[in-house]
Structures are given as C-alpha cells and as structure tokens.
Design a protein around this motif. Sequence first.
Motif, PDB file in Angstrom:
ATOM      1  N   TYR A 152       0.830  -1.212   0.000  1.00 14.76           N
ATOM      2  CA  TYR A 152       0.000   0.000   0.000  1.00 14.76           C
ATOM      3  C   TYR A 152       0.863   1.259   0.000  1.00 14.76           C
ATOM      4  O   TYR A 152       0.599   2.201  -0.740  1.00 14.76           O
ATOM      5  CB  TYR A 152      -0.924   0.018   1.222  1.00 14.76           C
ATOM      6  CG  TYR A 152      -1.780   1.252   1.271  1.00 14.76           C
ATOM      7  CD1 TYR A 152      -2.867   1.398   0.415  1.00 14.76           C
ATOM      8  CD2 TYR A 152      -1.496   2.306   2.135  1.00 14.76           C
ATOM      9  CE1 TYR A 152      -3.657   2.545   0.425  1.00 14.76           C
ATOM     10  CE2 TYR A 152      -2.269   3.462   2.154  1.00 14.76           C
ATOM     11  CZ  TYR A 152      -3.348   3.568   1.299  1.00 14.76           C
ATOM     12  OH  TYR A 152      -4.102   4.711   1.307  1.00 14.76           O
TER      13      TYR A 152
ATOM     14  N   LEU B 105     -10.129   0.594   2.577  1.00 13.96           N
ATOM     15  CA  LEU B 105     -10.305   0.101   1.208  1.00 13.96           C
ATOM     16  C   LEU B 105     -10.835  -1.323   1.226  1.00 13.96           C
ATOM     17  O   LEU B 105     -11.702  -1.701   0.429  1.00 13.96           O
ATOM     18  CB  LEU B 105      -8.965   0.131   0.451  1.00 13.96           C
ATOM     19  CG  LEU B 105      -8.478   1.482  -0.043  1.00 13.96           C
ATOM     20  CD1 LEU B 105      -7.096   1.343  -0.685  1.00 13.96           C
ATOM     21  CD2 LEU B 105      -9.456   2.083  -1.066  1.00 13.96           C
TER      22      LEU B 105
ATOM     23  N   ASN C 254      -0.893  10.619 -13.356  1.00  7.08           N
ATOM     24  CA  ASN C 254      -2.089  11.267 -13.875  1.00  7.08           C
ATOM     25  C   ASN C 254      -2.787  10.316 -14.843  1.00  7.08           C
ATOM     26  O   ASN C 254      -2.158   9.392 -15.370  1.00  7.08           O
ATOM     27  CB  ASN C 254      -1.721  12.547 -14.622  1.00  7.08           C
ATOM     28  CG  ASN C 254      -1.306  13.654 -13.681  1.00  7.08           C
ATOM     29  OD1 ASN C 254      -1.944  13.876 -12.659  1.00  7.08           O
ATOM     30  ND2 ASN C 254      -0.233  14.343 -14.021  1.00  7.08           N
TER      31      ASN C 254
ATOM     32  N   LYS D 136     -12.835  -2.864  -1.943  1.00  4.50           N
ATOM     33  CA  LYS D 136     -11.991  -2.427  -3.058  1.00  4.50           C
ATOM     34  C   LYS D 136     -10.663  -3.157  -3.138  1.00  4.50           C
ATOM     35  O   LYS D 136     -10.045  -3.197  -4.204  1.00  4.50           O
ATOM     36  CB  LYS D 136     -11.751  -0.915  -2.947  1.00  4.50           C
ATOM     37  CG  LYS D 136     -13.026  -0.101  -3.148  1.00  4.50           C
ATOM     38  CD  LYS D 136     -12.814   1.376  -2.843  1.00  4.50           C
ATOM     39  CE  LYS D 136     -14.094   2.167  -3.130  1.00  4.50           C
ATOM     40  NZ  LYS D 136     -14.044   3.539  -2.579  1.00  4.50           N
TER      41      LYS D 136
ATOM     42  N   LYS E  87       0.719   4.002  -2.843  1.00  3.38           N
ATOM     43  CA  LYS E  87       0.291   5.373  -2.515  1.00  3.38           C
ATOM     44  C   LYS E  87       1.314   6.389  -3.019  1.00  3.38           C
ATOM     45  O   LYS E  87       0.951   7.435  -3.562  1.00  3.38           O
ATOM     46  CB  LYS E  87       0.095   5.501  -0.999  1.00  3.38           C
ATOM     47  CG  LYS E  87      -0.509   6.829  -0.599  1.00  3.38           C
ATOM     48  CD  LYS E  87      -0.856   6.903   0.891  1.00  3.38           C
ATOM     49  CE  LYS E  87      -1.477   8.265   1.191  1.00  3.38           C
ATOM     50  NZ  LYS E  87      -1.884   8.397   2.609  1.00  3.38           N
ATOM     51  N   LYS E  88       2.589   6.076  -2.825  1.00  3.20           N
ATOM     52  CA  LYS E  88       3.639   6.949  -3.383  1.00  3.20           C
ATOM     53  C   LYS E  88       3.483   7.060  -4.899  1.00  3.20           C
ATOM     54  O   LYS E  88       3.623   8.132  -5.476  1.00  3.20           O
ATOM     55  CB  LYS E  88       5.032   6.377  -3.083  1.00  3.20           C
ATOM     56  CG  LYS E  88       5.478   6.487  -1.644  1.00  3.20           C
ATOM     57  CD  LYS E  88       6.889   5.871  -1.496  1.00  3.20           C
ATOM     58  CE  LYS E  88       7.314   5.844  -0.029  1.00  3.20           C
ATOM     59  NZ  LYS E  88       8.665   5.275   0.152  1.00  3.20           N
TER      60      LYS E  88
ATOM     61  N   LYS F 177      -5.484   0.630  -8.891  1.00  2.27           N
ATOM     62  CA  LYS F 177      -6.744   0.602  -9.641  1.00  2.27           C
ATOM     63  C   LYS F 177      -7.769   1.568  -9.044  1.00  2.27           C
ATOM     64  O   LYS F 177      -8.583   2.145  -9.765  1.00  2.27           O
ATOM     65  CB  LYS F 177      -7.275  -0.839  -9.586  1.00  2.27           C
ATOM     66  CG  LYS F 177      -8.280  -1.196 -10.640  1.00  2.27           C
ATOM     67  CD  LYS F 177      -7.654  -1.449 -11.992  1.00  2.27           C
ATOM     68  CE  LYS F 177      -8.696  -1.443 -13.085  1.00  2.27           C
ATOM     69  NZ  LYS F 177      -8.116  -1.126 -14.384  1.00  2.27           N
ATOM     70  N   GLU F 178      -7.753   1.712  -7.736  1.00  2.59           N
ATOM     71  CA  GLU F 178      -8.764   2.532  -7.066  1.00  2.59           C
ATOM     72  C   GLU F 178      -8.336   3.975  -6.827  1.00  2.59           C
ATOM     73  O   GLU F 178      -9.184   4.826  -6.545  1.00  2.59           O
ATOM     74  CB  GLU F 178      -9.101   1.913  -5.689  1.00  2.59           C
ATOM     75  CG  GLU F 178      -9.775   0.568  -5.767  1.00  2.59           C
ATOM     76  CD  GLU F 178     -11.205   0.654  -6.322  1.00  2.59           C
ATOM     77  OE1 GLU F 178     -11.829   1.714  -6.211  1.00  2.59           O
ATOM     78  OE2 GLU F 178     -11.683  -0.361  -6.864  1.00  2.59           O
ATOM     79  N   THR F 179      -7.046   4.254  -6.914  1.00  2.00           N
ATOM     80  CA  THR F 179      -6.589   5.558  -6.414  1.00  2.00           C
ATOM     81  C   THR F 179      -5.852   6.414  -7.429  1.00  2.00           C
ATOM     82  O   THR F 179      -5.338   7.476  -7.071  1.00  2.00           O
ATOM     83  CB  THR F 179      -5.674   5.363  -5.189  1.00  2.00           C
ATOM     84  OG1 THR F 179      -4.554   4.556  -5.587  1.00  2.00           O
ATOM     85  CG2 THR F 179      -6.402   4.738  -4.036  1.00  2.00           C
ATOM     86  N   CYS F 180      -5.734   5.954  -8.667  1.00  2.00           N
ATOM     87  CA  CYS F 180      -5.175   6.846  -9.678  1.00  2.00           C
ATOM     88  C   CYS F 180      -5.807   6.434 -10.995  1.00  2.00           C
ATOM     89  O   CYS F 180      -6.267   5.319 -11.148  1.00  2.00           O
ATOM     90  CB  CYS F 180      -3.653   6.759  -9.760  1.00  2.00           C
ATOM     91  SG  CYS F 180      -3.024   5.318 -10.590  1.00  2.00           S
ATOM     92  N   GLY F 181      -5.873   7.317 -11.939  1.00  2.00           N
ATOM     93  CA  GLY F 181      -6.520   6.982 -13.193  1.00  2.00           C
ATOM     94  C   GLY F 181      -5.547   6.475 -14.236  1.00  2.00           C
ATOM     95  O   GLY F 181      -5.908   6.361 -15.411  1.00  2.00           O
ATOM     96  N   ALA F 182      -4.312   6.139 -13.827  1.00  2.00           N
ATOM     97  CA  ALA F 182      -3.292   5.742 -14.801  1.00  2.00           C
ATOM     98  C   ALA F 182      -3.486   4.293 -15.253  1.00  2.00           C
ATOM     99  O   ALA F 182      -4.280   3.542 -14.696  1.00  2.00           O
ATOM    100  CB  ALA F 182      -1.905   5.927 -14.208  1.00  2.00           C
TER     101      ALA F 182
END
Lengths: 347, 347, 347, 347
Positions: A163, A309, A174, A314, A167-168, A196-201
């Motif tokens: 995690y 999460l 982006n 998630k 997170k880093k 998958k849940e925390t960035c749209g990359a």
Amino acid sequence: MKAARLYEYDPDMNVELKIENVPPPTITAPDEVIVKVGAAGLCRTDLHIIEGVWKDIMDTEGNLLPYVMGHENAGWIEDVGSAVTSVKPGDAVICHPFRSCGICLDCRYGHDMYCDHGQFPGLGIDGGFAEYFKTNESSLIKLNTGITPLEVAPMADAGITAYRAAKKAAKLLNPGGYVMILGVGGLGHIALQVLKETCGARIIAVDREPAAQVLAKELGADIVLDGGPNLIEEIKELTGGGVHVAIDFVGEHGTENTCWKLLRQGGELIMVGYGGTIEVPTLELVANEIKIGGSLVGDFVELVELMELNADGKVKMHQTEYSLANINQAISDFKDRKFTGRGVIVP
Amino acid sequence: MKAARLYEYDPDMNVELKIENVPPPTITAPDEVIVKVGAAGLCRTDLHIIEGVWKDIMDTEGNLLPYVMGHENAGWIEDVGSAVTSVKPGDAVICHPFRSCGICLDCRYGHDMYCDHGQFPGLGIDGGFAEYFKTNESSLIKLNTGITPLEVAPMADAGITAYRAAKKAAKLLNPGGYVMILGVGGLGHIALQVLKETCGARIIAVDREPAAQVLAKELGADIVLDGGPNLIEEIKELTGGGVHVAIDFVGEHGTENTCWKLLRQGGELIMVGYGGTIEVPTLELVANEIKIGGSLVGDFVELVELMELNADGKVKMHQTEYSLANINQAISDFKDRKFTGRGVIVP
Amino acid sequence: MKAARLYEYDPDMNVELKIENVPPPTITAPDEVIVKVGAAGLCRTDLHIIEGVWKDIMDTEGNLLPYVMGHENAGWIEDVGSAVTSVKPGDAVICHPFRSCGICLDCRYGHDMYCDHGQFPGLGIDGGFAEYFKTNESSLIKLNTGITPLEVAPMADAGITAYRAAKKAAKLLNPGGYVMILGVGGLGHIALQVLKETCGARIIAVDREPAAQVLAKELGADIVLDGGPNLIEEIKELTGGGVHVAIDFVGEHGTENTCWKLLRQGGELIMVGYGGTIEVPTLELVANEIKIGGSLVGDFVELVELMELNADGKVKMHQTEYSLANINQAISDFKDRKFTGRGVIVP
Amino acid sequence: MKAARLYEYDPDMNVELKIENVPPPTITAPDEVIVKVGAAGLCRTDLHIIEGVWKDIMDTEGNLLPYVMGHENAGWIEDVGSAVTSVKPGDAVICHPFRSCGICLDCRYGHDMYCDHGQFPGLGIDGGFAEYFKTNESSLIKLNTGITPLEVAPMADAGITAYRAAKKAAKLLNPGGYVMILGVGGLGHIALQVLKETCGARIIAVDREPAAQVLAKELGADIVLDGGPNLIEEIKELTGGGVHVAIDFVGEHGTENTCWKLLRQGGELIMVGYGGTIEVPTLELVANEIKIGGSLVGDFVELVELMELNADGKVKMHQTEYSLANINQAISDFKDRKFTGRGVIVP
Ligand SMILES: [Zn+2]
Ligand SMILES: [Zn+2]
Ligand SMILES: [Zn+2]
Ligand SMILES: [Zn+2]
Ligand SMILES: [Zn+2]
Ligand SMILES: [Zn+2]
Ligand SMILES: [Zn+2]
Ligand SMILES: [Zn+2]
Ligand SMILES: [Zn+2]
Ligand SMILES: [Zn+2]
C-alpha cells in the motif's frame, strides 16, 4: 496455549517448528494488550528467520530460541492493561507489526517506521503463531463491522508494504500515465488493486508465473506481460517512451537494473524488493531526470487506510489457509510456491 | 455554411437563433486552424448569453450580433495555418475553449485560464453552432483512436470544469474519507466518475432530482441523498463528524451556506457553481480549520487527462443529441430540464 | 508554592488575580511531569478567561475557580512519572500547550490539535502562572543548548500559531510573489520572521500602530503600510494585481472582508484572527479562483521546528517581562497596549 | 559583427576560437528576435564542445563548423519578428537557453526541458559569443528595473540548474533539518544562496578548494567542510544520523558513491554533476528508504523566479569578466581554475 516454536536455525531449512503447549503471555505494563489470534500471515521474513538470516540482528546473545514467530496478526482483544482506553475485550483488531514509542520526533511526524525505540512482536519477541500474543494499544486498529481477522491478517505487513509503495506511485501519476508493477505476488497483487482505485493511470503488470498473470488480469491490469528478455523495448513501445512510475517487488536477480531503464523522462522507480545492487550512470539520472527510491513497511495510518479500502470491498487479500498444526506444511508449500497470494495460519 | 446565429438579447429568452447560410471562416494568421464541427455542447452560459448577461463583458460596443455561439466543440481539422505542425486536415480533435497566448507568465506556469491575452471562440467571437469554426493550434487535442467528436464535445468545458474540481478534491482525500458532490448534473456526473477512479474515498451524491439520483447510483456513488432540510445532521451522522471535501456545483439558493457546515475539522469546500453569497464567521473557519475555495474551468492539460480517462472507458458524458436545425428546441428543453446530462448540437 | 489565581469572572475586568501560597502539583499518572516554571506567556486568551468568555466551555459546572491560568510555558523538569523516559529532572523544556492523547487517528496523522481526548493546562486545569505546573511527557520539547526558558515561553502558543500560518503560506509562495501580513503583534512579528527565512517572496506588513511598523521594518519586511482606507487599491498597484497569499491576524473590525479583496487570481487568504464574519460572493471565489481558510494553533512538530529556527538565531520573540508578583500590572498593560510583542510572567 | 568561432574540435583543446567579422543574424520567422549580446557566460559545456564531446549529438553531419558557441546570454532586443508582442527593441532581457515548442504536452505541463521539438542557440546553432545572436520570443525574460545583462548572463544556465536543484531540496526540508551542498563552484554557490533564502534548514557546504570554502562561509553556510576521507562519519556525527538532503554538483571521481551514504533515513540525494556510476545495494535503498534522483537545467519559470531573487538582492552571481577579444584567455583560465564563480564574455 498452543504455539509453534522455532528451536534451531538452519540455512537449508531442514528444521520444523514444534507445536507445543506453553504458558500464555500476560500483561506486565499499563499499555499492553493480549490478543487472541484469529489468523497470522506467513511471510518470506519468517523463512529468512529460520535460515538464520536475522540471527545477528534479533538474537545477538544467542538466547532467543525457542521462540514464536508471526508478525502479521489479527484477532480479538483478550485482556488490556490499566492505561488502555481505546479497545476492550472482545473487540476484533488487526495489529500493526511495529510497537512504536509514540514519543520520539519520528513518531510525532507520523513516521512510525523510523522510530528507534520500538519492538516487532514476531521478530525477536514472541509473535502470533500461537493462540495468544502480546502487543500494545498503539499498534491496534479495530476492524470495521463485518470484517473478520481471518480475512485481513496479512494486510498487517504484506498489505501495508504494498500500500505504501502504491500510494507513493499514485501521487506521481495522472490519467493517461503508465505504472508498471514488477512481481504480482503477495505484495504486488495488493498494489495493483490499490492503484486501480486511487489513480486513473494505466497499469502494466509483469510476472513470469502464468498463475500470477491470470490474477493480474482478473484484478484489472490494463496490460499483462511475462517479463521476457525484450521487456525494455516492449514497454518503451507500448508506452511511447517508458513508464512514469515503476514498482519493483523483486529487487534482485537482474530486475534491479531493468526497471530504471524502463522509465520515461522524469519517471520514478520505487524499490520494495531487495537483494541486488543497482548500477546506474549519473549521466542517465541527470539527462533523463529519473529518480530511484526505496520503500519500507507502511506506517500505522497506512494500515488504517488499507483497512478502509478492504472494508469498502476495493482491495482483497488472496490467500490460502493452514491450521496452526499444519504450519510446517504451509512453510514447505510457501518455499515451493504451491499457492498464489499469501499463506495464513489459523490457530 | 449553415450556422445558428443570435440576433437579439432577451432577458425573457423569447428569441430564437436563426439557422442561416453564412460564409465559412478562413485562416488569417499562421497559427490558426479551421475545424469542421462534429458536435458542440450546449451550456448554461449560452442561455446567459441570450439573456444578455454577458453583453457588458463581450459586446461592449454593441456590434457583436449577429453571432455564432458554441464553446464546447469537437470535430475534424479542415484547414491549417502556415505555422501549424501538430495537426493536419482530417485529424479528429477536441478544442479547449480558450485560445491562450502561450507567452505570458501565467501560461508558462500552465495556468492557461489566468492568461489575460486569450480568446474564447463562442464567447465574443464566432463559435461552434455551425458547420465550421476557427480556433488556434494550441487549443487542440487529437482524439484517441476510436473516439468520435460526438462522444466528447461537452468535455471541452463542462467536462474539464468538473475534472479540475474533482482533481483538487482527490488530492485531499484518503481511503476511508468522505467527499460530497452537490448537484449531479452535466458537471457533477463527470466529477463523480473522476473521483470514483482517482481516490479511494467514499462518495456522497446529493441532488433533488430523482433522475439525477438514479444516475448517481448507476455511476457508483456510495451514498445518494435528496438534500432535504436535515442534510447537515444527516451527513454529520453518516460520516462521523462531517465530510473531508465537498464540491458544490450549485452555489446558489442556499447551498452556498450549507456546504461549509458539512465539513469535518480540516475539511475543504470547492465551489464551482455560483450566484449566492457565502457568510461564514471567522471563528468557524479558525476553530474548525476549514477552507473554502473557488474552482474555474480546467486548463489544457486537464482536458488531456480527462480525454485519457474517457478513452480508457472510465469517464463518459451522458448526453442528448439535437441537430443544428433543432437547436432552438434543444435550448427550450434545456431550460425546462427535459433531459439529464448534457445537450449536444450536431451540425 | 506561589501562584496567581483567578477567583471571579468579570466582563469589565475589574478583578485581580490573587498571588498566594498553594500546594504544588504532584505526579498521579505514569506519564506526567512536574515543570518548574521558568516563564509563562500572557495571552489574549487569558484576558478572555477573566472576562468569562470561556466559562461555558471550560467551567461548565461552575466549580473551576479559584484556578491558575497560563498556557504558554517553559521551564525545567522537576519530577517525572514512572513511565517517562525522554526527559529527566533538570532538563530545560518548552511545553506544547496541548496534552494530546497520542492514540486517536488524528494524533496518529500528526494532527494533535484535532485530538478529542486531550487537555490544555492553563485552560480548565491549572497552568503556568505559578512556580510549578503539571503536564505530560508527550507535550515536552527539550531546549537546545544555550536557550533559556525565559527567551521562548510564548513560542508555545503565540509562536506556533504564527508559525503554522507562515508555513502554510510559504508552501504557496515563489520568489517574486507577494505575501501580506495583517497585524504585526505578538503573532504577526513571528510570522514575518518565519516567512523571511523560508520563502523567497516579498513581504508586505500592515499595521496601524507606528511601533509595530518600526518593528516590521527592522525584521525585514519589504513594504510596510499603515492599512489606511485605500489599502486595497494601494496593494493591487504595488503588486501588479494583488498578493498571492494574505495572513490576517486580526479577523475582525472589517479586516475579515478586506483581505480576500487583496488577493490575486489563484490567491489564498489564511485567517488566524477571528471575531468578524466573512461575506464573499461565490462569483468572486470562482472567477478569481481564490481560497479562504482558517488556521489553528500549531502541532507539536511545528513547535519543534520553530524552536530550531529560534536556536539558529533566525526567529526571536520580542517581549516584556513581569514578575509573578506584578502579573496584574502585566494584564493591565496588555489591555492598554503599553508594550509591543508579548508580555511574559517570570515566577 | 564580431564573433568568436570554433573551426576545429580537439580533445586536447589546443585550438583557439577565431575572433572575426561575420554577417549578423536576421529574422526569418515571425516569432524570432535578434538580441544584442550584453554578456554571455562561459560554461563547462563549451569546453566539452571544443573537445568534441558533443560532436555526435549536435554535429552529426560534420558541417556545423565554423560556428559560434555561447548559451548563457543576456542583452538588449535589437529586432523582432512580426508576431512578437511581449518585447520591443531596447528592452533588456535574459534568454532561457532552450527555445521550446510551446505546443507539445511536455511544454503544456511547464516541463520545457522535456520538449522534443526545441533548439539550443549556442549548441548546434549560433549562440552568444558574438555581438548579436538570434532566439525566439518564448525564451525571453525582461530584466527588472536596474538590472544589467552583464550581472546576470550565467543565470541563464548555471543559475537555473542550481536553482532547480535547490528548489527541489527546499521542498523536502524543514527548520532543524540539514542539507549538504557538494561543490561550491559556479552552480553550487547559487544553490547555497537560494537555500539560504527559501528554507529554514542548516546548510553544510563541502569543497576541497580553500577559495570556495571562503566563499561558502561568506554566503552564509552554517558548516563548511573540505570533504576529506572521513566525510561520511564527520557528517553523521554533526547531524545526528545524516543529512535530510544532499545535492551533488560533482557526480564523478567517487563523490557519486559518497553522498547517498551521508543521507539520514528518508533522505534524498539530488544529482546535478555527472560522469561516475552509482552503485547502491537495493537493501540500503529500502531499509533506509532513501531516494536518488537526477536534476536537469531549470525550466523557463524557474529562470523567472531566480531573476526575482536576484532583483531583490538575495542571490548574486560571482563572476570574472573577459572581453570577447580575450575569450581564449577566459577558456584557458577556466581550465586552470584561475577564477572562482563564473567567467563571463562581454562583446
Ligand atoms: Zn511480513
Ligand atoms: Zn530472500
Ligand atoms: Zn518513536
Ligand atoms: Zn460551457
Ligand atoms: Zn497567456
Ligand atoms: Zn495563548
Ligand atoms: Zn488524540
Ligand atoms: Zn551552460
Ligand atoms: Zn566533464
Ligand atoms: Zn514542446
């Protein structure tokens, strides 16, 4: 109580833990708690302990054995010290692996893992491969309603290490960007879900094992690769110049010098696995303005966030369960990679 | 070419755009491009233009009419000026609504929207309610393979305004946190999808319209509320003290003084809608350490990022199409809230 | 021991503290410490306590009086509880005003000031206007070599409140930018010094008092203004459009609606003072994309950082000393603004 | 016009630039400008060009020579193309070394230096070791009132490279923290001044040259060391465990593997100099959670910020001037380290 104890180090691992009856731990300080173990994750670190790798660090005087391993623990509060106010017997909890001091400057900044005054139950003091173990109030997180200790125990170390790295990475990414996860095992499959849940990359998952590739695909990786000899060219092609962030959960056997070559200008490599040595020309660092940094076990609040999460459905730990009586089988299966995800011991 | 032109302002909106044949725009500067319009979003701003609200800003001399509105445009390159190198005729593009100068310090920091030297086609110069319109190279983003102008046109303004607010919110949120979206219309339903993909927090969607509530649920809101008179108490109860971030897409009729009361200590309110006046005691700001800030239309790179989320299937515009010949019907339906999401004009 | 005790609230402040002999505090819990007071800052909050403003918050049962105020304390350790390990008798310390719990999630994130389980010695329990007072280990910071308690006591509240606001501001500023400080009193003069050392922006100090203007100039403010009726135009002219950040240490009597009008597009107002009510049209918030946020007392680690700046000679408290016997004179002089900077009580 | 031209590469540098009369440059595109050179900084890169190091990059066809070096330029506008609006003849300007395209995504994010479509006057096309040279509008920054081109020319490359690294460092530092600067030459002495103004941390300057040590002390370094064989132990002792950030302006001859060993847990190394190869065990990266990253030339807005610091008297370039006629002497003195700070050519 029943406990699995280690009696002897062996680099070849031809030893077994002994399942035996020992006196349960008791409260000796006001901030301590006794936890009835619900489940305890089996970690690569446990194998290294058996091999004797950690002997010089946590058994300097040679008098630690016999002792109880197990540092990825969840269960129910059994007893609490006189100063404990935030939990009570019966509460379901997960235990951050590190009992930090709470007083030093690192602790006050929230960097528990940099604390010089803490202890790791399971690493040098008795841990969770038993019916009960002892920790302190400040390492506890109450489980959300409907969550059982069995579902989450390995989150306490494997989970938060993944995690923290994810997170880093998410902070650097982006939409339209690319992140590569190298190694989709016990840690990597958690990082994948978190990203998958925390960035749209877009997520590129790389693993040599077919089973891990299948898992990566199921968990939503945009691209899954087997990490063959042309990985660098392949990824540069797919991403139009390299990934924005790479997370290396292996860190040895050559991967340590593969990942920084996959980065796009301005990219960053996050190392979680270790063993190898990075060799990078300073000219490459400067001309491409890339960064390489290590990542540790997650802090307390990172375990809190991961548990949220998980409670929201998630992020899930993929795991295989063994009874405490079968712990030696679990260890053997782990060495032989007979299961995917994480092995968990249930007392 | 065919174009819909406004001939008269009317606060009561009892006027119709005239569909007529006009000369198409031509290149007059080296960085200009002519775009064959694929679709143009219909915006509340267009209604305000008809009402005359923008007259003092963009028609100070009173000689603008007749003119072509339409600032949310996507289409195909028809012709390019001599200095244009990044696109060629036939390319499918979406057009950022603002032709910024690229030279001033705000532009160099990437804050295109703060540029004092730019122009808005559709607001004071002819826009996209026509077969062709003119903009410049630096406002163009090529569409990803397989994406059509029709699918994305309103992303050019409604989309990025929502995206910018959602991106600000995502940076402030952690898993286990709560974000409230007030107003699930053309902007709010995009913000909801963006937040779903870019932060692990829980989303509370609030809208009085049953259709909007259904849409919010479909798009994955964790909690959907109708915003009744007990909203503040309800949300404080649900969240254990208030939300971490609120985005207000309404900003008038009382919501402007509802949202800051819903914030948890350390929380932040992002205002996108406007009209009302906020009245907040400084003691509330300080004791709860809350923040209130406005949010503008998104910058160029934010439209790029949003288009990537769209290309990855993560964010979609919900819209209703009208032919250019039916634009007056579209305007009338918009006023009467006869469709959800966004209305789009197809020449 | 000698202590100054309040026996009666009086909105007109026609009461005096009684200097008398009372039993010194004693250790009753393992984490407690007794501090021999070296100095205690006199705060506007103390005046409000005398006036009865805080009665409903900290004396709900009406049985608090007589009691000892004083929440900005520094001194030497006199005695420690059984669990205290980081300090020993004789150590010089400054005391963060808030004894936070260390266990709750806010504490674990490092947001001590959001902790719901803490206590403020001097606000509802006996404080530092005495020879000794009691606090706990986790509120203590050892003084750097060569620093005396007398030099730093008001840093414990006035100092960190200013520091926190200045630190927030510094993060938003670049060289060439402008930051305005409104009010160069006990807090403002600290913020000015902190900004001088931690950001390369230009500092505009505004105060009606000539003595404060002189101090601001001495401390290195780039521009010093008296805050007359044309302040808004004056600052927009000087800065080419408004300041990037404003810190309002007054927050009442009209300043609360002056500062947000001084901001440049994208600017931010940090409120520290309070009393008034902000009224801001949402259109102003959105069109200028400005932000308004409150700022609280600083966290523990912020006091650590401020003490380091002080030890390095970069930030100094300007103060006037009074003996404990003369505390009523100090209070009277404070009301009448007879000194600049901070008043300090020395037992 | 007079210009110094290179006619031949020589690894041993036994060649001289020829001072001769050549036709001045002329405007051939609407965004171009002719600058009358006020001063041009002499850079280590110029030495490398003479040595032939850059031949394969900027002279692939072998037809570049004779040509005019000089990429650190400041002067006055002489002539402007038809599209130029932000400057006019007579304006004093400094020239960012890179003419970026302004259109590509990297440019739009403000990462000019990542642009693939730009040009470097002085590196592959004629530069500023002449009376006039040509660049484009988007590379220009008008000088603040009272600043002359002579005072600032080397800021255009040496300055911003140091500034970018220092700005990255400042973001990572808090008061009480430690930052080490390795190498106090043309870049390092700028970084030192920038850090002094923009973070409250303590600065350790390391250089083998006594003159550089004196300069470091004058510029306010808290600690100045000569970088002897015990540097690592010395610094760990002085800082209680290592520095929070190190900036390596050397990057070769062993320093590249010194600096990461000096970092405290969680610390970061910023590489600016290059030449050597870093070898770091992944275990060190992970266990200490350290980071190593390269840093490039600064972006346009970073030059703007640096010029503001300079205009405010906060950062000054230490330099030695040579006439254009004496440029060969300047080059020779640079090789032999006969001056401190930077050499500057004045036409
Ligand atoms: Zn583990
Ligand atoms: Zn291993
Ligand atoms: Zn600690
Ligand atoms: Zn619009
Ligand atoms: Zn502009
Ligand atoms: Zn106070
Ligand atoms: Zn707490
Ligand atoms: Zn250079
Ligand atoms: Zn070299
Ligand atoms: Zn470019």
